[in-house]
Scaffold this active site. Structure first.
Site, PDB file in Angstrom:
ATOM      1  N   CYS A 284      15.831 -22.934  21.688  1.00  0.00           N
ATOM      2  CA  CYS A 284      15.609 -24.439  21.844  1.00  0.00           C
ATOM      3  C   CYS A 284      16.921 -25.328  21.421  1.00  0.00           C
ATOM      4  CB  CYS A 284      14.568 -25.039  21.397  1.00  0.00           C
ATOM      5  SG  CYS A 284      14.490 -24.638  19.753  1.00  0.00           S
ATOM      6  N   ARG A 312      16.377 -29.677  29.903  1.00  0.00           N
ATOM      7  CA  ARG A 312      15.611 -30.664  29.507  1.00  0.00           C
ATOM      8  C   ARG A 312      15.961 -32.107  30.348  1.00  0.00           C
ATOM      9  NH1 ARG A 312      14.982 -30.679  24.088  1.00  0.00           N
ATOM     10  NH2 ARG A 312      13.754 -32.660  24.404  1.00  0.00           N
TER      11      ARG A 312
HETATM   12  N1  NVA Z   1      11.473 -26.179  15.439  1.00  0.00           N
HETATM   13  C1  NVA Z   1      12.391 -27.028  15.285  1.00  0.00           C
HETATM   14  C2  NVA Z   1      12.998 -27.349  16.893  1.00  0.00           C
HETATM   15  C3  NVA Z   1      14.207 -28.250  16.909  1.00  0.00           C
HETATM   16  C4  NVA Z   1      14.336 -28.838  18.434  1.00  0.00           C
HETATM   17  C5  NVA Z   1      12.393 -28.003  14.626  1.00  0.00           C
HETATM   18  O1  NVA Z   1      11.270 -28.725  14.808  1.00  0.00           O
HETATM   19  O2  NVA Z   1      13.309 -28.400  13.772  1.00  0.00           O
HETATM   20  N1   CP Z   2      15.982 -28.827  21.350  1.00  0.00           N
HETATM   21  C1   CP Z   2      15.992 -30.044  20.852  1.00  0.00           C
HETATM   22  O1   CP Z   2      14.975 -30.684  20.964  1.00  0.00           O
HETATM   23  O2   CP Z   2      17.089 -30.434  20.438  1.00  0.00           O
HETATM   24  P1   CP Z   2      17.380 -31.689  19.612  1.00  0.00           P
HETATM   25  O3   CP Z   2      16.435 -31.397  18.339  1.00  0.00           O
HETATM   26  O4   CP Z   2      18.987 -31.807  19.428  1.00  0.00           O
HETATM   27  O5   CP Z   2      16.880 -32.891  20.236  1.00  0.00           O
END
Ligand code: NVA
Ligand code: CP
Length: 328
Positions: A284, A312
């Site tokens: 992600c 996204r």
């Molecule tokens: N699991 C991560 C995803 C960031 C897009 C978080 O929550 O920090």
């Molecule tokens: N994958 C994602 O949500 O990235 P950000 O935390 O940078 O928004």
């Protein structure tokens, strides 16, 4: 159910044909994929493909203003929403943790009721899923979940678009998520329940997805849930995608050292990818290179991580087009 695809238009992406938004999501919140039925999810994926392919280019947010509220850092979510809102004809105000101080300077509910008087919708990234539900319940406007401690539905929606681009129909796929059974894994579990692909979540003991996530997924699945939880990396056999996320999510930074030890065997490296010869690599982002994934894998020919990031934009434009459902 959304009554949407123009008569005679294809159910699969990539075919030139005008696409039409349905209005069954109009005015609704987008908090979890599990709030959708399978057909509504399918439609959002198809609309995202259509937007990306230039088969849908309307501006349903013309004259509308969206507030974005971030209690945690963000790159992709913030920029892709801001660009998406602009492309749909809308305008946006982005508020940081310091601005609103949800639950500190004022209650979540009061903040929601004030925003209602100014804006037409809210995108929120909040620490607590309970606060997200409270915000959505107090707001008369559509609220979109841009990540909580429990889920990341916008990410999972973009991931479905990416999986189809990379590996074709979802139903025949086997996605293997290696790592923390956290918010990203939880939304993939809900995606599996609705879209029917097989999902294996490989986590060290103590970091498996929570039981209530699986219970909810079972409750929305039309058949037996195709989700397997294991701590055994041998489960990657036959994977069409290997997916990982950071070992210490935002809010878990103080557990970084113990998590590095717990997850040490679960790095996605060349050996893992060699054991899954038909798999693309997904993340992600942001990635902690050298921890959950090596440079060779994330920069390798099978990595689709930047397609995920790009998608996204289209996934969220599809969600907003439906929530604000106007003509087109
Ligand atoms: N699991 C991560 C995803 C960031 C897009 C978080 O929550 O920090
Ligand atoms: N994958 C994602 O949500 O990235 P950000 O935390 O940078 O928004």
């Amino acid at each position: 159910m959304i009554a949407s695809v123009k008569k005679g238009s294809p159910r699969t992406h990539g075919v030139a044909s005008e696409f039409v938004v349905r209005n069954s999501l109009k005015g609704r919140d987008f908090i979890d994929l599990a709030d959708l039925d399978a057909e509504e999810l399918r439609h959002l994926v198809e609309l995202a493909h259509a937007i990306k392919a230039g088969r849908w280019s309307h501006r349903p947010l013309e004259g509308r203003h969206i507030a974005m509220l971030f209690q945690k850092p963000s790159h992709r979510t913030r920029v892709s929403f801001e660009v998406g809102i602009a492309r749909l004809g809308g305008t946006t105000t982005t508020l940081s943790e310091q601005d609103v101080q949800l639950g500190v300077r004022e209650t979540v509910s009061d903040a929601a009721r004030v925003l209602d008087r100014y804006v037409d919708g809210v995108v929120a990234r909040l620490r607590s899923h309970a606060d997200m539900l409270e915000l959505a319940s107090a707001s008369a406007r559509p609220v979109i979940n841009g990540l909580t401690d429990r889920s990341h539905p916008c990410q999972a929606l973009a991931d479905l678009v990416t999986l189809e681009e990379a590996r074709g129909a979802l139903a025949g796929q086997h996605v293997v998520f290696i790592g923390d059974g956290n918010n990203v894994a939880a939304s993939l579990i809900e995606a599996s329940a609705l879209a029917g692909f097989a999902l294996t979540v490989v986590s060290p003991h103590g970091y498996e997805p929570k039981a209530d996530v699986l219970d909810r997924a079972r409750s929305i699945s039309s058949g037996p849930l195709r989700v397997t939880l294991t701590s055994d990396l041998a489960a990657i056999d036959g994977a069409t995608a290997i997916y990982t996320d950071v070992w210490a999510s935002m809010g878990h930074e103080n557990e970084r050292d113990e998590r590095r030890k717990a997850f040490a065997e679960y790095q996605v490296n060349e050996a893992v990818m060699e054991a899954a010869p038909g798999a693309v690599f997904m993340h992600c982002l942001p990635a902690h290179r050298g921890q959950e994934v090596t440079d060779e894998v994330i920069d390798g020919p099978r990595s689709v991580v930047f397609d995920q990031a790009e998608n996204r934009l289209y996934a969220q434009m599809a969600v907003m087009a439906e929530l604000f459902g106007t003509e087109g």
